[in-house]
Write an enzyme that holds these catalytic residues in place. Structure first.
Site, PDB file in Angstrom:
ATOM      1  N   GLY A  55       2.921   1.640 -11.692  1.00 39.33           N
ATOM      2  CA  GLY A  55       4.041   1.154 -12.485  1.00 39.33           C
ATOM      3  C   GLY A  55       5.143   2.191 -12.657  1.00 39.33           C
ATOM      4  N   SER A  56       4.806   3.458 -12.501  1.00 35.12           N
ATOM      5  CA  SER A  56       5.815   4.529 -12.612  1.00 35.12           C
ATOM      6  C   SER A  56       6.386   4.915 -11.246  1.00 35.12           C
ATOM      7  CB  SER A  56       5.199   5.773 -13.259  1.00 35.12           C
ATOM      8  OG  SER A  56       4.864   5.517 -14.588  1.00 35.12           O
ATOM      9  N   SER A  97       6.340   9.586 -14.826  1.00 36.16           N
ATOM     10  CA  SER A  97       5.005   9.134 -15.220  1.00 36.16           C
ATOM     11  C   SER A  97       5.102   8.609 -16.642  1.00 36.16           C
ATOM     12  CB  SER A  97       3.988  10.275 -15.162  1.00 36.16           C
ATOM     13  OG  SER A  97       2.800   9.879 -15.810  1.00 36.16           O
ATOM     14  N   SER A  99       2.807   7.703 -18.836  1.00 39.30           N
ATOM     15  CA  SER A  99       1.921   8.406 -19.784  1.00 39.30           C
ATOM     16  C   SER A  99       2.195   9.908 -19.792  1.00 39.30           C
ATOM     17  CB  SER A  99       0.459   8.183 -19.393  1.00 39.30           C
ATOM     18  OG  SER A  99       0.216   8.759 -18.111  1.00 39.30           O
ATOM     19  N   THR A 102      -0.493  11.539 -15.251  1.00 43.14           N
ATOM     20  CA  THR A 102      -0.990  11.071 -13.953  1.00 43.14           C
ATOM     21  C   THR A 102      -1.124  12.260 -12.994  1.00 43.14           C
ATOM     22  OG1 THR A 102      -0.111   8.899 -14.330  1.00 43.14           O
ATOM     23  CG2 THR A 102      -0.447   9.502 -12.031  1.00 43.14           C
ATOM     24  N   ARG A 149       3.861  -0.696 -16.486  1.00 43.76           N
ATOM     25  CA  ARG A 149       4.588  -1.653 -15.637  1.00 43.76           C
ATOM     26  C   ARG A 149       5.627  -2.452 -16.419  1.00 43.76           C
ATOM     27  NH1 ARG A 149      -0.363  -3.383 -16.932  1.00 43.76           N
ATOM     28  NH2 ARG A 149      -0.801  -5.571 -17.392  1.00 43.76           N
ATOM     29  N   GLU A 232      -2.173  -6.787 -11.572  1.00 45.26           N
ATOM     30  CA  GLU A 232      -2.403  -6.233 -12.909  1.00 45.26           C
ATOM     31  C   GLU A 232      -2.285  -7.280 -14.024  1.00 45.26           C
ATOM     32  OE1 GLU A 232      -1.112  -2.152 -13.785  1.00 45.26           O
ATOM     33  OE2 GLU A 232      -0.221  -2.152 -11.806  1.00 45.26           O
ATOM     34  N   HIS A 248       5.905  -7.711  14.131  1.00 41.90           N
ATOM     35  CA  HIS A 248       5.383  -6.877  15.210  1.00 41.90           C
ATOM     36  C   HIS A 248       3.889  -6.630  15.074  1.00 41.90           C
ATOM     37  CE1 HIS A 248       9.504  -6.267  16.583  1.00 41.90           C
ATOM     38  NE2 HIS A 248       9.794  -6.276  15.295  1.00 41.90           N
ATOM     39  N   LYS A 342      -9.540   6.448 -14.293  1.00 37.91           N
ATOM     40  CA  LYS A 342      -8.909   7.693 -14.758  1.00 37.91           C
ATOM     41  C   LYS A 342      -9.879   8.497 -15.625  1.00 37.91           C
ATOM     42  CE  LYS A 342      -4.090   6.201 -14.461  1.00 37.91           C
ATOM     43  NZ  LYS A 342      -2.856   5.822 -15.139  1.00 37.91           N
TER      44      LYS A 342
END
Ligand code: PA5
Length: 349
Positions: A55-56, A97, A99, A102, A149, A232, A248, A342
């Site tokens: 989301g970042s 970021s 938060s 990350t 997000r 999400e 292609h 995480k």
């Protein structure tokens, strides 16, 4: 039904993701203000690098799409621990970021510092803000308490506003005003009620795999955003790709078994400024490859400027993913798998 609506809405969406999507126009205005107030890095960049995940990270992809045929210097969107070898003293790095914690983004940011790049940190807090303040880098502090997000405008528009102030590109003030007006209209038309494009899209994607195709590379980050939001918000699998590249390789993949093909719901993202070559490709590909698909739909951008076109289609996709979530009976806000991953990474590090 009308009286029960708020209660039903609260049950479906207890943390208010729909309201956050509907706040997109207001957030765009606020994000633009942040850029006007930010301190300018003292430099004339030769390369722009954005660092950010999930989301970042999509803000960097949107920035690249906007600047692609306008800025005299390249924009590189990095989603990795490592940064390109070309990053050096004449590079302007945006470390994004939500938060601020990350690990990929922090690693890239530290490396950029060692290379002597000029850095701007965009975050609501965490380790990124702490390090940026310690290093006396430019910081753009964005509102906290949101799912990353849902904070997209704050993680995209300040970069563009700052680059315009630096003289890398012309002003986007008029484009931003157009975009905000169009987003308000979309919110009013699509935000509530049983009818509407977004709700219809959500319904058509239920029990199917969304296959999001951008008809032009300009809309590539929008296709990715749609896919990410299906993942999400609606907690479902989805894929994305873009014309002309998919002609292609992936076009051949439509030789898939009929039963499997029926599970695939194609959504074509179209743009009024798409070139004639791309329009021809989409028309022929529909005939050649998508006949067996479970469904094929087209959704178009609204507006003239790049910002309106990108953000209008993002808002429709966000709302469609919200409707799909409610139809699937899942809460659109939490992403426990990402959080658990995480946590485990932090423990094992
Ligand atoms: O939507 C999400 O929660 C993720 O995609 C996060 O944005 C991603 O994990 C990166 O975290 P942050 O945005 O805090 O840097």
């Amino acid at each position: 039904m009308a009286r029960d609506e708020p209660r039903q809405l609260h049950q479906q969406d207890p943390q208010g993701m729909r309201d956050l999507i509907l706040r997109l126009p207001q957030m765009c205005d606020e994000a633009w203000q942040l850029a006007t107030k930010a301190t300018l890095p003292r430099m004339a960049p030769k390369v722009i690098v954005t660092l950010g995940m999930g989301g970042s990270g999509i803000g960097g992809d949107l920035l690249r799409a906007v600047l692609y045929d306008e800025a005299p210097i390249p924009t590189i969107s990095v989603k990795d621990y490592r940064i390109p070898a070309s990053v050096g003293r004449d590079t302007l790095v945006f470390a994004c970021s939500y938060s601020g914690n990350t690990e990929e983004t922090l690693a890239g940011y530290d490396e950029a510092l060692q290379r002597g790049a000029a850095c701007v940190a965009i975050t609501s807090g965490g380790e990124l803000l702490r390090r940026a303040r310690e290093r006396e880098h430019v910081t753009i502090v964005i509102p906290g308490g949101l799912p990353p997000r849902a904070a997209l405008p704050y993680l995209f528009l300040p970069m563009l506003g700052l680059l315009a102030r630096l003289g890398v590109v012309a002003s986007y003030d008029a484009q931003l005003s157009e975009a905000v007006q169009i987003l308000r209209q979309i919110g009013a038309e699509q935000g509530s009620g049983p009818a509407g494009l977004a709700r219809g899209l959500g319904e058509s994607l239920l029990h199917r795999i969304p296959v999001i195709y951008s008809a032009s590379p300009f809309l590539e980050p929008v296709a990715q955003r749609w896919k990410d939001q299906m993942n999400e918000n609606a907690k479902t699998f989805a894929v994305w790709n873009t014309f002309p590249e998919l002609n292609h390789n992936e076009t051949v993949g439509w030789g898939v078994d009929d039963v499997l093909a029926k599970t695939l719901a194609v959504v074509l993202l179209r743009d009024r400024h798409e070139t004639i070559q791309l329009t021809r490709r989409v028309t022929i590909t529909r005939e050649l490859a998508f006949q067996k698909a479970g469904s094929v739909q087209e959704v178009s951008t609204t507006g003239e400027g790049k910002l309106a076109r990108l953000l209008s289609l993002i808002m429709v996709g966000d709302l469609a993913s919200w409707h799909l979530a409610t139809l699937r009976g899942v809460d659109p806000t939490p992403v426990p798998v990402i959080e658990e991953l995480k946590r485990r990474l932090a423990k094992s590090g």
